[in-house]
Design an enzyme around this catalytic site. Structure first.
Site: not given
Ligand code: ASP
Length: 336
Positions: A22, A68, A101-102
């Site tokens: 993200t 991710s 973040t995931d």
């Molecule tokens: N779906 C995204 C990821 O993990 C969420 C994020 O980065 O906050 O790439």
């Protein structure tokens, strides 16, 4: 080898390895939802952070540009090998990894166990895409670069910087689905705080990491497959047979203190003679799992200590690169 920007000789040279997420996401101007993760390249990301070049000389490399959830073990091996290789350059002082973040906590723990350098390695991301109002990526990136460039960060293992907090790669967990303060280490606490570009360290992890671990991924093309089975009331024990066919080790995200039904205990016992270790972790998200005389009757059943299921999976997979001996794997879970 990476060509280093060392424009300002008074500043540290930091290498950013970008993987997407993200933090590199774009969408409708101002909105925080329905965007595409992994859309901006690392150059645009770096250019979007005011005064980054006042705290460090930045060099960068795009390792991937994905959500991710699409990070694979290939990405992990590439990242760890790149860090291990580039860290040998005397003109490199530290690393920042940008990541979705995931699954950020998984990559951070993998790097914590496998990179072989005392130079700082900081993982960060963002909960809001770059096009959102109050996007959190620029400050997280700024503080991560500042932490990587700080002498106090040397020898602290792989750390995560998020929303003004500093966390160990071992203990950090994503704890919220959408708020910007989405990471912490629950009972185990943070390592410290960031205020602007200054770190304030408060705690230290005593678990072995980086140069002090026994794990060496150099030359590996893949890692032993370890799967996770989630236990709930009346969960079908056949899931264990299914996963065991494809896996060299299993982790059970058990109830409470890593517990599961007698039907599951029986299935785990059946795997003992097949040489498949089963680590018991907990779906609760915090606490410690120690030997339980009722459940750990079979030698292949291993208490997961304080590791969340996704992290127990990483440690078991790395343990299996070294040994198949159940008591050795138990020792590894007590030590790391
Ligand atoms: N779906 C995204 C990821 O993990 C969420 C994020 O980065 O906050 O790439």
């Amino acid at each position: 080898m990476i060509l280093i920007n060392s424009k300002n000789s008074e500043l540290k040279n930091i290498v950013i390895l970008a993987t997407g997420g993200t933090i590199a996401g774009t969408g409708i101007a101002g909105k925080t939802t329905n965007y595409k993760a992994g859309n901006l390249d690392i150059k645009s990301l770096v250019d979007s952070v005011p005064s980054l070049d006042e705290i460090a000389n930045i060099s960068y490399q795009q390792i991937a540009n994905v959500d991710s959830n699409d990070i694979t073990i290939d990405h992990w091996l590439t990242l760890a090998n790149r860090i291990n290789e580039i860290s040998k350059q005397s003109d490199v002082d530290g690393f920042v990894i940008t990541h979705g973040t995931d699954t950020l906590e998984e990559t951070a723990y993998f790097l914590d166990l496998t990179v072989k350098t005392n130079k700082p390695v900081i993982v960060t991301g963002a909960m809001r895409p770059s096009t959102a109002t109050s996007a959190d990526g620029p400050l997280n990136l700024y503080q991560s670069v500042a932490l990587a460039a700080n002498d106090l960060s040397k020898g602290q293992g792989c750390m995560v910087v998020f929303a003004d907090g500093i966390y160990s790669g071992r203990n950090v967990q994503k704890v919220n689905t959408f708020k910007t303060n989405a990471f912490n280490s629950i009972d185990l606490g943070c390592l410290g705080y960031m205020r602007d570009n200054i770190p304030y360290f408060l705690n230290k992890s005593i678990k072995p990491h980086t140069v002090d671990t026994e794990f060496d991924i150099f030359g590996l093309k893949e890692l032993p497959q370890v799967s996770i089975a989630y236990f709930n009331i009346d969960a079908d024990p056949l899931i264990i047979d299914y996963l065991a066919q494809k896996s060299e080790g299993l982790v059970i995200a058990g109830a409470g203190c890593g517990t599961f039904s007698s039907a599951w205990i029986k299935k785990v016992k059946e795997l003992e003679t097949k040489g498949i270790p089963v680590v018991r972790s907990s779906r609760t998200g915090s606490g410690i799992i120690l030997k339980d005389y009722a459940i750990d009757k079979s030698t292949n059943c291993i208490p997961g200590n304080t590791l969340a299921p996704s992290k127990a999976r990483i440690l078991l997979s790395l343990a299996l690169t070294k040994t198949r001996d159940y008591s050795e794997i138990k020792r590894i879970f007590e030590e790391y």
